[in-house]
Design an enzyme around this catalytic site. Structure first.
Site, PDB file in Angstrom:
ATOM      1  N   LYS A 219     110.476 -76.326 -39.602  1.00  0.00           N
ATOM      2  CA  LYS A 219     109.018 -76.490 -39.490  1.00  0.00           C
ATOM      3  C   LYS A 219     108.373 -75.575 -40.512  1.00  0.00           C
ATOM      4  O   LYS A 219     108.526 -74.353 -40.451  1.00  0.00           O
ATOM      5  CB  LYS A 219     108.573 -76.141 -38.074  1.00  0.00           C
ATOM      6  CG  LYS A 219     107.093 -76.356 -37.825  1.00  0.00           C
ATOM      7  CD  LYS A 219     106.781 -76.080 -36.358  1.00  0.00           C
ATOM      8  CE  LYS A 219     105.315 -76.242 -36.052  1.00  0.00           C
ATOM      9  NZ  LYS A 219     105.029 -75.920 -34.632  1.00  0.00           N
ATOM     10  N   LYS A 272     109.516 -81.128 -40.087  1.00  0.00           N
ATOM     11  CA  LYS A 272     108.070 -81.234 -39.966  1.00  0.00           C
ATOM     12  C   LYS A 272     107.387 -80.374 -41.008  1.00  0.00           C
ATOM     13  O   LYS A 272     107.771 -79.202 -41.122  1.00  0.00           O
ATOM     14  CB  LYS A 272     107.666 -80.773 -38.558  1.00  0.00           C
ATOM     15  CG  LYS A 272     106.185 -80.818 -38.264  1.00  0.00           C
ATOM     16  CD  LYS A 272     105.901 -80.321 -36.852  1.00  0.00           C
ATOM     17  CE  LYS A 272     104.415 -80.386 -36.564  1.00  0.00           C
ATOM     18  NZ  LYS A 272     104.067 -79.939 -35.221  1.00  0.00           N
TER      19      LYS A 272
HETATM   20 ZN   LIG Z   1     103.527 -72.764 -31.465  1.00  0.00          ZN
END
Ligand SMILES: [Zn+2]
Length: 348
Positions: A219, A272
């Site tokens: 992420k 992501k």
């Molecule tokens: Zn978070």
């Protein structure tokens, strides 16, 4: 998928013997040779749930997306199940925030309540619970913050630093609460070191050894999350999340993050955002032999809508092209706010 053997098989042959346009002559031929196909089964729809009843609050930066109360959420989930969408990801907006994000571990908190309601109404729907504290903390960070006078204070660490290990215990406790409520999958999103292992151990101790962990392993600290922070009402009150989310410049580190989460017992991995990181997605796909999800984030969704609203892009065509490219790059499944639209587009 790019097949490396193709280039050797066709070596030496070229135009005019080879004419690539032969297989592009009709819609039927193009369908026959299509390599990548989106299906409703690939899609996971993220949903936001808030306290109250009969609520359906539009999220202005994400056209067509809403904050739902539990009752309207259940109606929505029934509708999307009838559409053919089989999985949802839940984000909660709590009634009260505090320094520790206590509501995340409250069995009567907003997400556990929503999970029970969905599973009662549509038992076959896969409910994935986003597991993080940023929606529940008054400071908007993803766990317990280093502050003088508060529990776990470490004077040698900077004030405001996200404390890793105390947060792991809290993640484990909250994950068990969500699993008890009926969550089918726990998806930790805070990018803390050891979060997958801590959650796996907590679930196993509590008898949830069959509940999978879907880790946001890769992420990035991305500007494309902007609209989400309005949707989840979770902007950090100070600083940003670069202490724990990844530097957008780092691809090799992304592979390392993915492999570490596999070692800790992750069953599925998430990359992501999606579109700006297709190279990372491809690399992780190649090195991690588990199902890989890509998250087409709020900013990717908002950009397409904004351009379409101005008449600059065709929404359906560009959304489908983006999602197909994400799947082509190696995603087995896609978390996308376009899920409902895609099913509609596939059916006409
Ligand atoms: Zn978070």
């Amino acid at each position: 998928m790019i097949d490396q053997t193709t280039s050797t098989m066709t070596a030496g042959m070229a135009y005019p013997t080879v004419r690539m346009r032969r297989l592009r002559q009709s819609p039927a031929l193009r369908t026959l040779v299509r390599e990548t196909e989106l299906t409703p089964g690939d899609l996971i729809l993220p949903l936001f749930v808030r306290p109250g009843s009969r609520e359906k609050r539009p999220i202005s930066s994400m056209p067509g997306q809403f904050q739902w109360s539990v009752d309207t959420l259940v109606t929505e989930v029934r509708e999307i199940a009838a559409f053919g969408i089989r999985s949802v990801l839940l984000f909660g907006i709590p009634s009260e925030k505090d320094s520790h994000g206590s509501e995340n571990a409250d069995p009567d908190g907003i997400v556990p309540t929503a999970i029970r309601a969905i599973k009662a109404a549509v038992p076959e729907m896969i409910v994935i619970s986003d597991m993080c504290f940023c929606e529940y903390t008054d400071h908007g960070h993803c766990g317990i913050i280093n502050q003088p006078g508060r529990a776990h204070y470490r004077p040698e660490m900077a004030e405001g630093y996200l404390l890793n290990d105390p947060t792991l215990d809290a993640l484990g406790r909250a994950s068990v609460v969500h699993a008890e409520a009926g969550a089918d999958i726990i998806a930790p999103s805070g990018m803390l070191d050891g979060m997958v292992g801590a959650i796996r151990a907590a679930l196993d101790r509590a008898g949830y050894e069959l509940t999978p962990v879907m880790s946001y392993a890769v992420k990035f600290a991305s500007g494309f999350y902007g609209p989400f922070r309005d949707a989840a009402e979770s902007p950090p009150a100070f600083g940003d999340r670069s202490q724990y989310q990844m530097d957008p410049a780092n691809g090799r580190e992304a592979v390392r993050e993915a492999l570490l989460d596999l070692e800790e017992g992750a069953d599925l991995l998430i990359v992501k955002p999606a579109l700006p990181y297709l190279d990372v997605l491809r690399e992780v796909r190649g090195q991690a032999n588990v199902p890989i999800a890509a998250y087409q984030v709020s900013g990717e969704y908002a950009m397409l809508h904004a351009a379409a609203a101005n008449g600059w892009l065709d929404l359906e065509r560009c959304a489908m092209e983006s999602l197909t490219s994400i799947k082509r790059a190696g995603a087995d499944m896609i978390l996308t706010y376009f899920a409902k639209d895609v099913v509609r587009w596939l059916n006409h």
